[in-house]
Design a protein around this motif. Sequence first.
Motif, PDB file in Angstrom:
ATOM      1  N   PHE A 124      97.791  82.753 -15.377  1.00 23.49           N
ATOM      2  CA  PHE A 124      99.231  82.818 -15.148  1.00 23.49           C
ATOM      3  C   PHE A 124      99.679  84.262 -15.348  1.00 23.49           C
ATOM      4  N   PRO A 125      99.957  84.985 -14.252  1.00 17.68           N
ATOM      5  CA  PRO A 125     100.241  86.422 -14.365  1.00 17.68           C
ATOM      6  C   PRO A 125     101.474  86.709 -15.216  1.00 17.68           C
ATOM      7  N   ASN A 126     102.398  85.752 -15.272  1.00 12.81           N
ATOM      8  CA  ASN A 126     103.667  86.004 -15.951  1.00 12.81           C
ATOM      9  C   ASN A 126     103.603  85.707 -17.445  1.00 12.81           C
ATOM     10  N   LEU A 127     102.501  85.138 -17.915  1.00 10.04           N
ATOM     11  CA  LEU A 127     102.418  84.798 -19.338  1.00 10.04           C
ATOM     12  C   LEU A 127     101.514  85.793 -20.064  1.00 10.04           C
ATOM     13  N   ARG A 172     101.196  91.124 -20.748  1.00 14.57           N
ATOM     14  CA  ARG A 172     101.265  90.160 -19.655  1.00 14.57           C
ATOM     15  C   ARG A 172     100.007  90.285 -18.824  1.00 14.57           C
ATOM     16  N   GLU A 175      99.452  89.991 -15.766  1.00 15.36           N
ATOM     17  CA  GLU A 175      99.577  90.721 -14.494  1.00 15.36           C
ATOM     18  C   GLU A 175      99.332  92.222 -14.664  1.00 15.36           C
ATOM     19  N   ALA A 230     104.458  78.354 -16.512  1.00 18.96           N
ATOM     20  CA  ALA A 230     103.105  78.468 -15.954  1.00 18.96           C
ATOM     21  C   ALA A 230     103.097  78.117 -14.466  1.00 18.96           C
ATOM     22  N   GLY A 252     104.341  80.835 -12.453  1.00 18.11           N
ATOM     23  CA  GLY A 252     103.374  81.933 -12.370  1.00 18.11           C
ATOM     24  C   GLY A 252     102.306  81.651 -11.340  1.00 18.11           C
ATOM     25  N   SER A 253     101.753  80.464 -11.366  1.00 20.86           N
ATOM     26  CA  SER A 253     100.759  80.071 -10.362  1.00 20.86           C
ATOM     27  C   SER A 253     100.634  78.560 -10.331  1.00 20.86           C
ATOM     28  N   SER A 255      96.907  77.414 -10.341  1.00 17.08           N
ATOM     29  CA  SER A 255      96.270  77.506 -11.653  1.00 17.08           C
ATOM     30  C   SER A 255      96.761  76.386 -12.554  1.00 17.08           C
ATOM     31  N   GLY A 286     108.464  82.123 -12.086  1.00 27.36           N
ATOM     32  CA  GLY A 286     107.722  82.590 -13.250  1.00 27.36           C
ATOM     33  C   GLY A 286     108.470  83.516 -14.182  1.00 27.36           C
ATOM     34  N   TYR A 287     109.560  84.100 -13.715  1.00 28.86           N
ATOM     35  CA  TYR A 287     110.288  85.048 -14.538  1.00 28.86           C
ATOM     36  C   TYR A 287     111.761  84.690 -14.615  1.00 28.86           C
TER      37      TYR A 287
END
Lengths: 497, 328
Positions: free
Chosen positions: A95-98, A142, A144, B200, B203-204, B207, B270-271
Amino acid sequence: MTAADEPLIVMRGVTKTYAGIRALDGVGFAIREGEAVSLAGENGSGKSTLIKILAGAEEPDEASITVAGESFARLTPRQSAGAGIMVIFQDFSLFPNLSVAENIGFSAELHAGHRLVDRGRVRALAARTLERVGVDIPLDARVETLSVAHKQLVAICRALASDARLIIMDEPTTALTEREVRVLLGIIRRLKADGVAVLFVSHKLAEVLEVCEHVVVLRNGRKVAEGPAGEFDAASLARHMTGRDVAEALPSPLADGAPRLLEVRGLSKAGAFADIGFELHAGEVLGIAGLLGSGRTPLAKALFGLVAPDAGRVTLDGREVPLGDPLAAAAAGIGYVPEDRLTEGLFLTQSILRNVGIGRLEAHAQGPLLDVAGLWREAEEWLRRLAVKAPDPAAPVRSLSGGNQQRVVLARWLARGPRMLLLNGPTVGVDVGSKAEIHGIIRDLAGRGLGVVVISDDLPELLATCHRILVMKEGRITDDLPGTATSEADLAHRLAS
Amino acid sequence: MKLDLTRNETLVAGVILAFCAIAAVVDPGFLSMPTLTDLLRGGIVLGIFAVGAMLVLVSGGIDVSFTAVAAFAMYTTTLLLVNWAPGLPWWAAFLVAMAIGALLGAFNGLFIAGFGLPTLIVTLGTLSIFRGFLLTFVGSKLISNLPPGMRDFSRLMMVRGTNADGSFYSLPWAFAFLVGVVVVTWTILYRTMLGRAIFAMGGSMESARRIGIPVRATQFFVYVYVGTMAGLAGIIHASMARVANPFDLVGLELSVIAAVVLGGARLAGGYGTLTGTLLGVALIVLVRNSLIVLGIPSTWQSVAIGILILIGTGLPAWQAKRAAARAA
């Protein structure tokens, strides 16, 4: 019975049919605790299907899978995860944002059935796991913002944090530099010592032999060879994978007095490369060997005008090539096959024909209109000449294998009738059989008088194709070696020293 | 804490401060309790909407139907109360409106989580369906004589006061609902695995599926939650305006999403933060309420808000791009 003499996982008679085609036909092998097994095979050999069956993502038609003494006819994703089988996909599935800590702890927390977040517990788990692997990545970063190698380590840590007993790594080294591969192999050794089994899926043969105790080779859905890693070498593995001898022919000697084609003098770019000078003759294949970060890619881009150098000149056939202008470079007769064909070389969702034809739009213009029929005819002709195996040229280029995709990129350039080609990593992500065929294409093109520059860190590739090899280090050319009289060990030594 | 200029929150907070400074210079009466209470009051409905919209953006989707859900829930609840149960207390009316909102949200969730359809397309469709259904089958007449329960609610004040010049100011208890929504949403997002799963997924999605997050159930929850919030915002809106207008609210959805994006949430998912969302809402309410103070015609509002969105979301994106180019 003790854990030592009973394998962790035993597969017997795994069979899977897709639309009448046998993807797997009675495949079986065992993996022991703390053992690394290499699953080798070309694209379409059934490797991916087998991984999916182990991960519970695909249902086999017939199989007997024993995990730690318990037998299953098929695994569900939950059973698979519960048994500690973890797959590290090529895209890592992070998860790139976590944060790093959260990525590592997420599966473990989820499967432990926690409903509330306990940041302290997650961070402690993440810190412990990173320590177990022996790497230091900031917990709060992060994902990412991490490098590819670090992302992969986070993915490995996530698997470990969920009590992995078998980690399946799908092509783990494709995106890594030599040094990062070393680190990864070190970590795999550590995991093995820790009792974790690793199933290593790769077609980089040298690595496979280095880290694995046991090798299983698949071809067309069948197991064609199996044995201790010591019984295989690169040539025998390649033979098993392709079903034929893929002995590389050496480049035919360069004719005396071949005309000088490309001349590079004093090419410099601050922070990338300095004072680069070399010549390329018609019909010559020139290798540029360099590790990642040596300046090899900026140099390739500069020669094709994608990066504007600070100083220097490039002439082709005695005519000056304007710098920093890819269109001018292409018009002068330079073709460039980029390192990453997926993002820089192809229009992935567009058809194969369009991907070839795009370079020839001007040539087929009839006034303001386009001679579409002529364009397609020409593109098809090039696909045929490069033996691109595509059932349907109207299918998206994404549907092709790596080797065929690379041929499409080559076809696009060759259709323009270039004087020379710059190939940056021509066989990255291409399997053994196709690799040898692309090398054959390179030799053939040179034989027809084209100048070819091959930029690569794949030393056997350079030795198999190049008349001359330049070694590049820290932005400078440090050696100029004859290709036929150089050994791999010597080249590796010069690169690393 | 380090001042991070690439964050939307910092930028938006800066713009708010600058805006207040200019307004205070032009109109010395600007920095006063009435301005503050007007601002807070104006932010209640928009804020509740925005928190819901942010949750959807974080999960990787987008919902444009929430205003129609709000209008539907608000008008239907009022009509039910007026015709069948005029004596119900306000909190019962709120529960009914939230239940209707949740139901309509579940409708969105069914198409999105159940059939896996794209979120924008589903909610664009349901926006139109909910609104059309409301106006055709439920009613299209303004209800200005609200049931007593809702009228009572509109009179509940947290803060009440008189200015030096004798004018009144007040902050309704409805504001506490915004605070409550923020607290509940924060707890879900940052303190439960459900909330982390929402991040999560944004984000993806792939995934999330692979590591075993119940993606469909989580998505379904997100749309039900947003529907519930919309129902709440709708009934609060009607109570405070003391009129249930079925033509109200729809059309506001893009401003709300703009406020959320201004506050740093990414359309790609995701943000997003609650601080940013509330700052974005504050800025938009401030611009709406105060351009007149600065002597700028109110028709310039949408131009001003548009410019804010372009700068507020464009600048951080541009900076991130430059940073990436430098790193390469």
